[in-house]
Scaffold this motif. Structure first.
Motif, PDB file in Angstrom:
ATOM      1  N   GLN A 122      83.077  33.478  54.462  1.00 29.47           N
ATOM      2  CA  GLN A 122      83.498  34.121  53.210  1.00 29.47           C
ATOM      3  C   GLN A 122      83.779  33.076  52.137  1.00 29.47           C
ATOM      4  O   GLN A 122      83.378  33.226  50.975  1.00 29.47           O
ATOM      5  CB  GLN A 122      84.743  34.977  53.468  1.00 29.47           C
ATOM      6  N   ARG A 123      84.462  31.992  52.534  1.00 26.04           N
ATOM      7  CA  ARG A 123      84.782  30.935  51.566  1.00 26.04           C
ATOM      8  C   ARG A 123      83.501  30.247  51.079  1.00 26.04           C
ATOM      9  O   ARG A 123      83.355  29.941  49.893  1.00 26.04           O
ATOM     10  CB  ARG A 123      85.723  29.919  52.215  1.00 26.04           C
ATOM     11  N   LEU A 124      82.560  30.036  52.005  1.00 29.21           N
ATOM     12  CA  LEU A 124      81.294  29.411  51.636  1.00 29.21           C
ATOM     13  C   LEU A 124      80.514  30.309  50.678  1.00 29.21           C
ATOM     14  O   LEU A 124      79.976  29.846  49.666  1.00 29.21           O
ATOM     15  CB  LEU A 124      80.468  29.133  52.897  1.00 29.21           C
ATOM     16  N   ASP A 125      80.453  31.582  51.000  1.00 30.43           N
ATOM     17  CA  ASP A 125      79.714  32.504  50.130  1.00 30.43           C
ATOM     18  C   ASP A 125      80.313  32.558  48.730  1.00 30.43           C
ATOM     19  O   ASP A 125      79.586  32.615  47.732  1.00 30.43           O
ATOM     20  CB  ASP A 125      79.698  33.904  50.758  1.00 30.43           C
ATOM     21  N   ARG A 126      81.651  32.537  48.663  1.00 29.76           N
ATOM     22  CA  ARG A 126      82.294  32.543  47.338  1.00 29.76           C
ATOM     23  C   ARG A 126      81.944  31.275  46.564  1.00 29.76           C
ATOM     24  O   ARG A 126      81.633  31.316  45.374  1.00 29.76           O
ATOM     25  CB  ARG A 126      83.808  32.681  47.477  1.00 29.76           C
ATOM     26  N   ALA A 127      82.016  30.142  47.256  1.00 29.07           N
ATOM     27  CA  ALA A 127      81.765  28.860  46.575  1.00 29.07           C
ATOM     28  C   ALA A 127      80.318  28.748  46.100  1.00 29.07           C
ATOM     29  O   ALA A 127      80.039  28.116  45.075  1.00 29.07           O
ATOM     30  CB  ALA A 127      82.103  27.700  47.509  1.00 29.07           C
ATOM     31  N   LEU A 128      79.380  29.361  46.853  1.00 30.11           N
ATOM     32  CA  LEU A 128      77.965  29.262  46.499  1.00 30.11           C
ATOM     33  C   LEU A 128      77.460  30.501  45.763  1.00 30.11           C
ATOM     34  O   LEU A 128      76.236  30.666  45.596  1.00 30.11           O
ATOM     35  CB  LEU A 128      77.122  29.043  47.769  1.00 30.11           C
ATOM     36  N   SER A 129      78.369  31.353  45.342  1.00 26.27           N
ATOM     37  CA  SER A 129      77.959  32.605  44.703  1.00 26.27           C
ATOM     38  C   SER A 129      77.397  32.398  43.300  1.00 26.27           C
ATOM     39  O   SER A 129      76.736  33.272  42.757  1.00 26.27           O
ATOM     40  CB  SER A 129      79.147  33.576  44.627  1.00 26.27           C
ATOM     41  N   LEU A 130      77.659  31.231  42.722  1.00 29.89           N
ATOM     42  CA  LEU A 130      77.138  30.948  41.384  1.00 29.89           C
ATOM     43  C   LEU A 130      75.615  30.958  41.423  1.00 29.89           C
ATOM     44  O   LEU A 130      75.012  30.217  42.211  1.00 29.89           O
ATOM     45  CB  LEU A 130      77.631  29.587  40.908  1.00 29.89           C
ATOM     46  N   PRO A 131      74.955  31.770  40.616  1.00 34.34           N
ATOM     47  CA  PRO A 131      73.488  31.827  40.661  1.00 34.34           C
ATOM     48  C   PRO A 131      72.869  30.474  40.335  1.00 34.34           C
ATOM     49  O   PRO A 131      73.400  29.700  39.523  1.00 34.34           O
ATOM     50  CB  PRO A 131      73.136  32.866  39.580  1.00 34.34           C
ATOM     51  N   GLN A 132      71.755  30.215  41.000  1.00 35.03           N
ATOM     52  CA  GLN A 132      71.039  28.959  40.777  1.00 35.03           C
ATOM     53  C   GLN A 132      70.698  28.782  39.301  1.00 35.03           C
ATOM     54  O   GLN A 132      70.796  27.689  38.749  1.00 35.03           O
ATOM     55  CB  GLN A 132      69.763  28.962  41.611  1.00 35.03           C
ATOM     56  N   SER A 133      70.313  29.864  38.648  1.00 34.17           N
ATOM     57  CA  SER A 133      69.900  29.783  37.252  1.00 34.17           C
ATOM     58  C   SER A 133      71.049  29.363  36.342  1.00 34.17           C
ATOM     59  O   SER A 133      70.824  28.749  35.283  1.00 34.17           O
ATOM     60  CB  SER A 133      69.345  31.135  36.791  1.00 34.17           C
ATOM     61  N   GLN A 134      72.275  29.649  36.745  1.00 31.76           N
ATOM     62  CA  GLN A 134      73.416  29.293  35.900  1.00 31.76           C
ATOM     63  C   GLN A 134      73.636  27.788  35.864  1.00 31.76           C
ATOM     64  O   GLN A 134      74.117  27.243  34.860  1.00 31.76           O
ATOM     65  CB  GLN A 134      74.673  30.015  36.395  1.00 31.76           C
ATOM     66  N   LEU A 135      73.276  27.101  36.959  1.00 30.01           N
ATOM     67  CA  LEU A 135      73.396  25.637  36.968  1.00 30.01           C
ATOM     68  C   LEU A 135      72.545  25.028  35.853  1.00 30.01           C
ATOM     69  O   LEU A 135      72.902  24.002  35.266  1.00 30.01           O
ATOM     70  CB  LEU A 135      72.956  25.065  38.318  1.00 30.01           C
ATOM     71  N   GLU A 136      71.419  25.643  35.577  1.00 29.67           N
ATOM     72  CA  GLU A 136      70.472  25.088  34.611  1.00 29.67           C
ATOM     73  C   GLU A 136      71.009  25.120  33.182  1.00 29.67           C
ATOM     74  O   GLU A 136      70.472  24.451  32.306  1.00 29.67           O
ATOM     75  CB  GLU A 136      69.152  25.865  34.699  1.00 29.67           C
ATOM     76  N   THR A 137      72.056  25.912  32.937  1.00 30.30           N
ATOM     77  CA  THR A 137      72.592  26.025  31.572  1.00 30.30           C
ATOM     78  C   THR A 137      73.934  25.328  31.398  1.00 30.30           C
ATOM     79  O   THR A 137      74.482  25.321  30.298  1.00 30.30           O
ATOM     80  CB  THR A 137      72.755  27.513  31.214  1.00 30.30           C
ATOM     81  N   MET A 138      74.477  24.738  32.474  1.00 33.56           N
ATOM     82  CA  MET A 138      75.822  24.162  32.401  1.00 33.56           C
ATOM     83  C   MET A 138      75.800  22.773  31.790  1.00 33.56           C
ATOM     84  O   MET A 138      74.841  22.012  31.948  1.00 33.56           O
ATOM     85  CB  MET A 138      76.452  24.121  33.801  1.00 33.56           C
ATOM     86  N   ARG A 139      76.900  22.448  31.070  1.00 33.68           N
ATOM     87  CA  ARG A 139      77.075  21.099  30.521  1.00 33.68           C
ATOM     88  C   ARG A 139      77.400  20.126  31.663  1.00 33.68           C
ATOM     89  O   ARG A 139      77.830  20.539  32.744  1.00 33.68           O
ATOM     90  CB  ARG A 139      78.219  21.079  29.509  1.00 33.68           C
ATOM     91  N   PRO A 140      77.227  18.805  31.435  1.00 32.56           N
ATOM     92  CA  PRO A 140      77.561  17.838  32.472  1.00 32.56           C
ATOM     93  C   PRO A 140      79.002  17.959  32.967  1.00 32.56           C
ATOM     94  O   PRO A 140      79.254  17.867  34.175  1.00 32.56           O
ATOM     95  CB  PRO A 140      77.320  16.484  31.783  1.00 32.56           C
ATOM     96  N   ASP A 141      79.968  18.155  32.055  1.00 29.98           N
ATOM     97  CA  ASP A 141      81.359  18.261  32.503  1.00 29.98           C
ATOM     98  C   ASP A 141      81.575  19.523  33.330  1.00 29.98           C
ATOM     99  O   ASP A 141      82.394  19.548  34.256  1.00 29.98           O
ATOM    100  CB  ASP A 141      82.305  18.232  31.301  1.00 29.98           C
ATOM    101  N   GLU A 142      80.838  20.603  33.041  1.00 25.91           N
ATOM    102  CA  GLU A 142      80.948  21.825  33.836  1.00 25.91           C
ATOM    103  C   GLU A 142      80.344  21.609  35.230  1.00 25.91           C
ATOM    104  O   GLU A 142      80.893  22.090  36.233  1.00 25.91           O
ATOM    105  CB  GLU A 142      80.242  22.974  33.127  1.00 25.91           C
TER     106      GLU A 142
END
Length: 933
Positions: free
Chosen positions: A452-472
């Motif tokens: 459950q903890r792993l799923d929560r931590a990895l729940s962020l969609p892959q596509s969202q990583l592509e739009t994040m700033r370096p500090d994020e």
């Protein structure tokens, strides 16, 4: 023209003074007892050449150019004036070379140029010319060529020094040049001039002095002669003179004199900031320092008194084989540090003890020539923290997979314990056992919470990583560390119990069920089901069957380019759906999947597509081949093993209950071990993607030449560049240096699987080279090899040795031979009739998946990669772990044989006929491979 230089002239350069005089300049400035001297600079040589001599020198005619060489009148006048100042009473001098390259940090040129002692002042000019000639002599030119220096040297400066007519002389080293001991000074002494020592005419007294100034060793030679200055017919020569009988076996130096010389050479080392070799002399009780130069060979010798470190990669190489980039190592090092800290907490080690061993946890891994190794001493120190280590060390080593003991002297430092220590440790062990039982009972719930903890931590969609700033992205990484890397408790506990229960099951099978082969436990835990590691192979087989009736698409998968294949896939809807589902679940599974720099199937799915195409060329034959690998169906094989246990324990219900309890736990823990390792793959895949996104951000800022260059930075450097804590902001320059260094590592032979270092690690690793073990060399002359049987079944077939599965096409029905495998290899397994793996254990990934798929397999076959070559016929027995090489008799009939597969039940054996090639066992000796590296 001014060609005379001395220590008081601050404008004197190395080119004018030469190496020897340059060192003396420094020594004089710091008041070392150096006899007075001056230098005749190379300018004097240049001004003394006639036009003809200069032309001959430039053309390489050295003999003609130097034969009549003499000082010019101007140079000779300056020389005589300097000599009158140096020796107002006509004292004799020593005339020595001082070449620019001489007495340097890399080349000493010891003995290559001429030196003259006791020279009268009126003969100095002639001796200077002799020194110049020696600077171009055959001996020196050969030395320069041997050391890859330019063939034509520059003329040497010439050092003229007031002569010390020594009563005792010798050399001293601030570190032992033979053993490499930096803390031991070595002093050699002879009666008279030091030439007796340099020439080897007499043996010298030798003294060794430790860092406390104590003389720890004396070797007193029998000294029958001494070199003295002898004057005859107006000339002076150095000649041997007999020693008085009463002095022949007496020490040349008192202990006090030895200690003074040792302090002198160490003071010189401190001044030059590296170990030194000095020449010294004592005249009328006065100690003189004649010259100093670096000890050049120490860069190749480790200090044997340095701290011992044992390096071993026999287990970790399955996860991190070959050269690994800095980003992966720094991430893995941090992960291992936290994992072992958590494990100690779970095992009941106190917070104070864990804090006291902080440096140990940070040194669990090392990076040696770009390759990851275990630091075995750190590993053992952590093991020694665990409750019960002092009372049952061997059991804990076996349960944790230690195959080779540490050296006895090292073990003594770790295991020394008083009776009180053992009693206290036994109490800690009782508390730890209580805690472990509690963890065993609650483990299923802990595993569910971990998922459950792993799923929560990895729940962020892959596509969202592509739009994040370096500090994020950096903040997201820190969250992953907090939620997962520092809370890896459930997989740790499960891994521990998997090793415990599997080990106990094996012992009980041998002790209670008379399992002499030691393989019954493998049959008992096979076919457990619910193991995700075997699912990729089944999906690959299904995809191959889906397209088996589409020969055009199959051929495209086998031979087409990746863009062509990807363009065509949507036109095959059934396959397209299966393919996308595979990538969604297993897209992060790849070769060397724990290396962040590895391309995943998301990045490059060509290996997967090629495997499907090759398997689809004859899917029915492929399926038959896999089914025939273990002709006893999986469930009956397991049931047959259970029947053996039931018969052996039928009269002892208590033993039967205990055995079944251990078996049930072993099955569950091994299954969950593989499944939890797949979750590790998911985490590493997310971390890989995160850092690639940071690489893209840095590339967009023109800080990297390519986004993939981020793999040549370590974690701290990447994050520090974002938060302002990095010490280097020239990322392009840093990456370029590392890429060049790691490319050298890829070209070099790998260090051995196991080796030791002393003191500072890296400078001396360069001397290590990979060499095949005695086993591997011997195995080439033998016809059988013994390893660990993992899955039963007898196979006679040709082998295919695969070093890189990315470019390999495994022939169906072949026995796959590899140094090691990881989850990325599983796409080749459906076509394999058997597996032979050089490395690995009974709980390694290859062994577990082979059992689940029913593929006969043997691991820990040391030397098999050198022993076998493509096309060799072998017979392998996955039950006993024995491999035999077969001789093949050629027949003119059809040259395409099929594999022959047997069961371990003789009544069910139906060999496939092979009319064209008949394997015949060779008669020869066998070699039993070690089960550990």
């Amino acid at each position: 023209m001014t060609c005379i230089m001395n220590a008081t002239q601050s404008n004197a350069t190395l080119g004018q003074l030469g190496g020897k005089a340059n060192a003396l300049t420094t020594l004089v400035q710091y008041n070392f007892p150096v006899p007075a001297w001056f230098v005749l600079s190379p300018q004097a040589f240049e001004h003394s050449l006639t036009p003809q001599q200069r032309e001959q020198l430039q053309s390489g005619d050295l003999d003609q150019a130097l034969r009549n060489l003499r000082l010019s009148e101007t140079a000779q006048a300056e020389l005589m004036k300097a000599l009158q100042t140096l020796c107002p009473n006509g004292e004799r001098v020593a005339v020595r070379s001082s070449a620019v390259d001489e007495d340097g940090a890399t080349h000493s040129f010891a003995g290559q140029l001429e030196s003259f002692l006791g020279v009268p002042l009126d003969q100095v000019a002639a001796r200077v010319a002799d020194v110049w000639r020696s600077g171009f002599g055959d001996r020196l030119l050969a030395y320069r060529q041997e050391n890859q220096l330019t063939s034509l040297p520059s003329p040497p400066a010439v050092l003229i020094q007031r002569m010390v007519n020594a009563d005792v002389a010798g050399v001293a080293f601030s570190a032992n040049p033979v053993t490499g001991q930096r803390g031991v000074a070595v002093i050699s002494a002879v009666y008279g001039l030091g030439t007796a020592l340099v020439s080897g005419d007499v043996d010298a007294d030798t003294f060794q002095v430790d860092r406390r100034g104590q003389v720890i060793h004396r070797y007193l030679a029998r000294k029958t002669v001494a070199h003295r200055l002898i004057e005859q017919d107006g000339s002076v020569t150095v000649a041997p003179v007999p020693i008085a009988d009463e002095l022949v076996e007496e020490p040349t130096l008192t202990d006090e004199q030895v200690q003074v010389i040792a302090r002198l050479v160490r003071d010189v080392e401190q001044r030059f900031e590296r170990p030194q070799d000095i020449e010294w002399a004592i005249e009328q009780g006065e100690l003189y320092l004649l010259q100093a130069r670096p000890i050049t060979n120490l860069v190749k010798i480790a200090d044997p008194d340095g701290a011992l470190t044992l390096w071993d990669n026999s287990n970790i190489v399955e996860s991190y084989g070959g050269v690994t980039t800095p980003l992966t190592f720094s991430f893995a090092r941090r992960a291992y540090e936290e994992v072992y800290r958590q494990f100690c907490r779970i095992m009941g080690v106190s917070k104070g003890a864990i804090a006291d061993h902080d440096i140990t946890f940070r040194r669990m891994l090392g990076l040696i020539q770009g390759r990851i190794y275990y630091n075995l001493l750190s590993w053992y120190r952590v093991l020694a923290l665990l409750p019960g280590f002092t009372v049952n060390r061997r059991f804990m080593e076996q349960m944790m997979g230690v195959r080779e003991e540490l050296p006895a002297d090292v073990l003594t430092t770790l295991t020394a314990a008083t009776l009180t220590d053992k009693l206290r440790d036994s109490l800690r062990l009782v508390n730890s056992i209580v805690g472990l039982l509690r963890n065993l009972i609650t483990l299923p719930r802990q595993i569910r919470r971990f998922y459950q903890r792993l799923d929560r931590a990895l729940s962020l969609p892959q596509s969202q990583l592509e739009t994040m700033r370096p500090d994020e992205l950096a903040a997201y990484y820190h969250m992953l560390e907090r939620q997962l890397l520092t809370r890896w408790d459930a997989p740790l506990i499960n891994d521990f119990f998997a090793m415990i229960f599997y080990g106990v099951l094996r012992k009980l099978a041998i002790a209670w069920c008379n399992d002499t082969a030691g393989t019954l436990q493998n049959d008992l835990i096979s076919s457990e089901g619910g193991m995700i590691s075997a699912e990729p192979a089944e999906r690959v087989r299904q995809m191959a069957e889906t397209i088996s009736n589409d020969p055009v698409f199959v051929d495209l998968l086998r031979t087409g380019s990746l863009p062509q294949i990807l363009q065509h896939i949507p036109t095959v809807p059934a396959f397209h759906q299966q393919y996308e589902a595979y990538l969604a679940k297993f897209g992060d599974r790849c070769l060397e999947e724990l290396k962040l720099e590895s391309q995943t199937l998301h990045d490059n799915p060509l290996l997967l597509l090629r495997s499907i195409g090759n398997l689809a060329t004859s899917p029915s034959a492929s399926t038959d081949a896999v089914n025939h690998v273990s002709p006893i169906p999986h469930t009956p094989l397991r049931e047959q093993a259970e029947l053996i246990v039931a018969q052996a324990l039928q009269k002892n219900p208590l033993k039967r209950w205990l055995f079944n309890w251990v078996l049930s736990n072993a099955r569950a823990r091994v299954r969950d071990r593989e499944n939890l390792r797949f979750e590790r793959t998911r985490l590493f895949g997310r971390v890989r993607r995160l850092f690639l996104e940071l690489g893209r951000r840095f590339y967009a800022l023109d800080q990297l030449t390519s986004p993939q260059d981020v793999f040549y930075l370590n974690v701290e450097e990447v994050l520090g560049f974002i938060d302002g804590t990095t010490t280097c902001t020239d990322l392009k320059g840093l990456v370029a240096v590392r890429q060049a260094e790691f490319e050298r590592y890829r070209r070099q032979s790998a260090p051995p699987d196991r080796f030791q270092t002393r003191g500072t690690v890296h400078p001396f690793i360069l001397q290590l080279s990979s060499s095949h073990s005695t086993l591997a060399t011997t195995a080439a002359d033998t016809v059988s090899l013994q390893g660990m049987g993992c899955c039963p079944g007898i196979v006679r077939a040709q082998v295919q040795v695969i070093t890189d599965p990315r470019t390999a096409e495994l022939r169906k029905g072949s026995i796959l031979v590899a140094e090691r495998t990881d989850p990325g290899w599983i796409m080749l397994f459906p076509a394999a009739a058997g597996l032979l793996v050089e490395r690995g254990s009974l709980l390694s990934h290859a062994a577990i998946v082979a059992r689940e798929m029913g593929i006969p397999a043997i691991v820990s076959l040391a030397g098999v990669m050198q022993w076998l070559k493509d096309g060799d016929w072998v017979e392998m027995d996955g039950s006993t772990g024995m491999v035999r090489r077969l001789e093949v008799v050629h027949s003119p009939i059809d040259p395409t044989p099929e594999a022959t597969v047997e069961t371990t039940n003789p009544t069910e054996f139906q060999p496939v006929e092979t009319p064209s090639l008949e394997p015949i066992p060779l008669e020869a000796k066998s070699v039993e491979a070690s089960h550990g590296q």
